[in-house]
Design an enzyme around this catalytic site. Structure first.
Site, PDB file in Angstrom:
ATOM      1  N   TYR A  91       6.349 -31.990 -96.887  1.00  0.00           N
ATOM      2  CA  TYR A  91       5.165 -32.202 -96.570  1.00  0.00           C
ATOM      3  C   TYR A  91       5.209 -33.546 -95.833  1.00  0.00           C
ATOM      4  O   TYR A  91       4.829 -34.158 -94.930  1.00  0.00           O
ATOM      5  CB  TYR A  91       4.289 -32.388 -97.468  1.00  0.00           C
TER       6      TYR A  91
ATOM      7  N   LYS B 147       4.721 -35.741 -92.109  1.00  0.00           N
ATOM      8  CA  LYS B 147       3.589 -36.327 -91.769  1.00  0.00           C
ATOM      9  C   LYS B 147       3.734 -38.075 -90.891  1.00  0.00           C
ATOM     10  O   LYS B 147       3.780 -38.312 -90.181  1.00  0.00           O
ATOM     11  CB  LYS B 147       2.541 -36.421 -93.075  1.00  0.00           C
TER      12      LYS B 147
HETATM   13  P1  NAD Z   1      -7.141 -27.279 -96.011  1.00  0.00           P
HETATM   14  O1  NAD Z   1      -6.780 -26.490 -96.739  1.00  0.00           O
HETATM   15  O2  NAD Z   1      -8.545 -27.930 -96.837  1.00  0.00           O
HETATM   16  O3  NAD Z   1      -7.849 -27.183 -94.359  1.00  0.00           O
HETATM   17  C1  NAD Z   1      -7.203 -26.568 -93.626  1.00  0.00           C
HETATM   18  C2  NAD Z   1      -7.592 -25.736 -92.681  1.00  0.00           C
HETATM   19  O4  NAD Z   1      -6.298 -25.546 -91.832  1.00  0.00           O
HETATM   20  C3  NAD Z   1      -8.127 -24.371 -93.210  1.00  0.00           C
HETATM   21  O5  NAD Z   1      -9.309 -24.195 -92.581  1.00  0.00           O
HETATM   22  C4  NAD Z   1      -6.771 -23.689 -93.053  1.00  0.00           C
HETATM   23  O6  NAD Z   1      -6.961 -22.303 -92.614  1.00  0.00           O
HETATM   24  C5  NAD Z   1      -6.602 -24.490 -91.487  1.00  0.00           C
HETATM   25  N1  NAD Z   1      -5.182 -23.863 -91.032  1.00  0.00           N
HETATM   26  C6  NAD Z   1      -4.288 -24.132 -91.740  1.00  0.00           C
HETATM   27  N2  NAD Z   1      -2.812 -23.341 -91.237  1.00  0.00           N
HETATM   28  C7  NAD Z   1      -3.063 -23.326 -90.260  1.00  0.00           C
HETATM   29  C8  NAD Z   1      -1.843 -22.829 -88.684  1.00  0.00           C
HETATM   30  N3  NAD Z   1      -1.419 -22.386 -88.593  1.00  0.00           N
HETATM   31  N4  NAD Z   1      -3.253 -22.755 -87.450  1.00  0.00           N
HETATM   32  C9  NAD Z   1      -4.337 -22.953 -87.660  1.00  0.00           C
HETATM   33  N5  NAD Z   1      -5.340 -23.406 -88.435  1.00  0.00           N
HETATM   34  C10 NAD Z   1      -4.135 -23.112 -89.886  1.00  0.00           C
HETATM   35  O7  NAD Z   1      -6.884 -29.339 -95.524  1.00  0.00           O
HETATM   36  P2  NAD Z   1      -7.683 -30.184 -95.382  1.00  0.00           P
HETATM   37  O8  NAD Z   1      -7.450 -31.058 -97.238  1.00  0.00           O
HETATM   38  O9  NAD Z   1      -9.072 -30.125 -94.833  1.00  0.00           O
HETATM   39  O10 NAD Z   1      -6.758 -31.104 -94.630  1.00  0.00           O
HETATM   40  C11 NAD Z   1      -6.477 -31.020 -93.271  1.00  0.00           C
HETATM   41  C12 NAD Z   1      -6.057 -31.801 -92.825  1.00  0.00           C
HETATM   42  O11 NAD Z   1      -5.606 -33.950 -93.501  1.00  0.00           O
HETATM   43  C13 NAD Z   1      -4.858 -31.654 -92.777  1.00  0.00           C
HETATM   44  O12 NAD Z   1      -3.018 -31.633 -91.889  1.00  0.00           O
HETATM   45  C14 NAD Z   1      -3.522 -32.097 -94.321  1.00  0.00           C
HETATM   46  O13 NAD Z   1      -2.228 -32.405 -94.494  1.00  0.00           O
HETATM   47  C15 NAD Z   1      -4.057 -34.015 -93.713  1.00  0.00           C
HETATM   48  N6  NAD Z   1      -4.743 -34.312 -95.334  1.00  0.00           N
HETATM   49  C16 NAD Z   1      -5.853 -34.095 -96.151  1.00  0.00           C
HETATM   50  C17 NAD Z   1      -5.733 -35.046 -97.141  1.00  0.00           C
HETATM   51  C18 NAD Z   1      -6.531 -34.303 -97.973  1.00  0.00           C
HETATM   52  O14 NAD Z   1      -6.059 -35.231 -99.532  1.00  0.00           O
HETATM   53  N7  NAD Z   1      -6.590 -33.799 -98.387  1.00  0.00           N
HETATM   54  C19 NAD Z   1      -5.118 -36.144 -97.797  1.00  0.00           C
HETATM   55  C20 NAD Z   1      -4.202 -36.015 -96.631  1.00  0.00           C
HETATM   56  C21 NAD Z   1      -3.917 -35.694 -95.432  1.00  0.00           C
END
Ligand code: NAD
Length: 222
Positions: free
Chosen positions: A158, A162
């Site tokens: 992961y 990133k």
């Molecule tokens: P989440 O899992 O809550 O939501 C992700 C969404 O993306 C979901 O609706 C899922 O169905 C969709 N998705 C997954 N795979 C997919 C694909 N192949 N094609 C289309 N849609 C797809 O995730 P989140 O926590 O909202 O994270 C969103 C972004 O932010 C991600 O890239 C994650 O790595 C990044 N991020 C999140 C956090 C955190 O603390 N939540 C921290 C740093 C970075």
């Protein structure tokens, strides 16, 4: 049909951060193209309905997988056809597997690289093609992470994707500046979303600690 409103695409819009971005951009008056996996159809339809009612902007939902080039091309084509143009691509969709390096299978490695890196690459690519064609500048934004700036326990792949998104973003920003297209990524710390729930479940089931304790511990560490 076109309108004077700017148009933004958000991938991974059904839940978590993507959903939050969609609500905020709708509040700012943008028309939206929302994209998520077919399994998220119900959630995305509910969100689109909520946005139309609350903010009066136009919303087009498209389903597919960001790791498939043809799906992302279809996303951009459909949104431009239905809403008239594109202003911003928010390449937000991302996944995580939670494994130390030697326990990560080749299959999981491919999965995370395909969704996080290739998915972001395809989103940038088809947005850039459209924005350059329009000749009016635009915005390309991707989801990096705090794990894209600093390594993190149990997040080797992961974190690698990133970091890669950050490098791709910086390079694309240099290439597209001359078109008036800015390219940036965001690097959230711990945001309470379903993704964080899966990570917490994995770590607490391994350590035997109470549910929620892992999220709390990383939140405090950062
Ligand atoms: P989440 O899992 O809550 O939501 C992700 C969404 O993306 C979901 O609706 C899922 O169905 C969709 N998705 C997954 N795979 C997919 C694909 N192949 N094609 C289309 N849609 C797809 O995730 P989140 O926590 O909202 O994270 C969103 C972004 O932010 C991600 O890239 C994650 O790595 C990044 N991020 C999140 C956090 C955190 O603390 N939540 C921290 C740093 C970075």
């Amino acid at each position: 049909m076109s309108s004077s409103r700017r148009v933004a695409i958000i991938t991974g819009a059904a839940e978590g951060i993507g959903r939050g971005i969609a609500l905020r951009l709708a509040k700012d008056g943008l028309d939206l193209g929302l994209f998520d996996l077919p399994r998220s159809q119900q959630k995305l339809e509910q969100l689109a309905e909520e946005i139309r009612k609350e903010f009066g902007v136009r919303v087009v939902n498209v389903y597919g997988d960001v790791s498939k080039e043809e799906d992302v091309k279809r996303l951009v084509d459909t949104v431009v056809q239905e809403l008239g143009s594109l202003w911003a691509m928010i390449a937000n969709a991302g996944i995580s597997v939670n494994r130390v390096l030697h326990e990560t299978s080749a299959e999981d490695l491919d999965k995370v690289i395909n969704v996080n890196f290739k998915g972001t690459f395809f989103s940038y690519k088809y947005a850039a093609i459209q924005l350059i064609k329009q000749g009016k500048g635009g915005r390309i934004v991707g989801a990096s992470s705090i794990a894209g700036k600093k390594g993190m326990a149990g997040q080797t792949v992961y974190s690698g994707t990133k970091f890669a998104i950050r490098g791709m973003t910086q390079s694309a920003a240099i290439d597209y500046g001359k078109y008036g297209i800015t390219v940036n990524s965001y690097a959230p710390g711990v945001i309470d979303t379903p993704l964080m729930g899966y990570l917490d479940e994995y770590h607490t089931s391994k350590s035997g600690q109470p549910k929620g304790s892992w999220t709390k511990s990383v939140g405090l560490r950062w």
